[in-house]
Design an enzyme around this catalytic site. Sequence first.
Site, PDB file in Angstrom:
ATOM      1  N   SER A  51      30.283  71.828  42.031  1.00 11.93           N
ATOM      2  CA  SER A  51      30.381  69.840  41.858  1.00 11.93           C
ATOM      3  C   SER A  51      31.453  69.367  40.381  1.00 11.93           C
ATOM      4  O   SER A  51      32.285  69.005  40.322  1.00 11.93           O
ATOM      5  CB  SER A  51      29.342  69.394  41.020  1.00 11.93           C
ATOM      6  N   ALA A 189      28.799  65.911  35.915  1.00 11.17           N
ATOM      7  CA  ALA A 189      29.610  65.727  37.127  1.00 11.17           C
ATOM      8  C   ALA A 189      29.157  64.172  38.057  1.00 11.17           C
ATOM      9  O   ALA A 189      30.636  63.983  39.032  1.00 11.17           O
ATOM     10  CB  ALA A 189      29.609  67.062  37.514  1.00 11.17           C
ATOM     11  N   LYS A 240      22.793  73.155  23.683  1.00 13.43           N
ATOM     12  CA  LYS A 240      22.544  71.788  23.924  1.00 13.43           C
ATOM     13  C   LYS A 240      21.544  71.886  25.332  1.00 13.43           C
ATOM     14  O   LYS A 240      20.209  70.933  25.652  1.00 13.43           O
ATOM     15  CB  LYS A 240      23.653  70.581  24.236  1.00 13.43           C
TER      16      LYS A 240
END
Length: 384
Positions: A51, A189, A240
């Site tokens: 993606s 995405a 993260k």
Amino acid sequence: MQCCIHALAISQMAYDGFRAVMRNLPYFCPHNQSGFMSDIGKTVGVVGAGSFGSAIGNLLAHNVDVLLYSRQPELVEAINTTHQHFGVALSHRVRATSHIEEMADQCRLIIPVVPSMRFREMMQRLGPHLRPYHVLIHATKGFDLHDTPPSGNIEEVVVTRENVSTMSEVIRQESAVVRVGCLSGPNLASEIMEGQPTATVVGSRFNEVIQMGKKALGGPTFHVFGTNDILGAELAGALKNTIAIGSGILRGVGLGKNMQAMLITRGLTEMIYLGKAMGATPRAFLGTAGIGDLVATATSKNSRNFTFGFRLGSGESRAEIEATMPELAEGVRTLYIAHQLAAYYKLRIPITKMLYEIVFNDFDISKAIDMLIGYPYDVDVDFL
């Protein structure tokens, strides 16, 4: 015979010397009569048709032709026939291929977008076709772990800094490419595919690489910042994802924004602690590649890592979630590596510790939250 062996040794020494010299040359390219790479070329390559790779391909298509690589010939044929992928229209400037040598032959700038667990394998296939004039800007947010057993189970590996590599380190280890960059930032995405505005960061020690990234990717809805702290940008982009899992867990158990904000804030602090231990500065963590990406990933159901955490907090098991998610949540693998690195560096990062226990040891989520709330933090900010 001895003469032959001696001649071979001299030849190898000459080749090694030539390669060392070529690594330090500017953008020499046999296809460029000036001898220097002055632009990104007519076609930019994207390795990986997931993606995010498809979203990057559509972004690039505003500025250049795009060659999108997939190992699956049937997917390549489908993309080239329908110009659609994941139910989203792809630009007619995007063409797919299953021949990785074609990517190296046609493209000076190549953007690998493959999961971290398969990144080294991809580079071992692509690397022999690359030359010093190629430029790679990867968009993979995770770590490579050396010596992973044939089973692929990273939990069997003792993690130290010596057997962990960032993707830019893998590129340099597996190819003659020197000018390397990374793409980091709040890049969900699905939102990019919808044409929603956002920004990203190209990190590289070479300003030329940053400028190439800006020229290739920049557009009306996509702003590109630059940083020379590539290590910080890579670590921020990887770490993260672990905090995003924790944020999803909190939402899954029904907690609100106060706890989510606390987790994100303290999680950022832990990211910086580990980043500093690995040689990065706090700077990248406080910009678009760090706090920007963290906020987006840790608060959106479009984030695979947040979704993984949300489902875990809602009562599903790790095995159930991984068996039904269409794409990998990079944060699970990163969490294991980050936890082991913290032990290696003797760091106190309690959020990462608790997330590790929840994900890998089925630790009770309510007890983990109680322990974190009562954790004796000394000061609020101590990394500046």
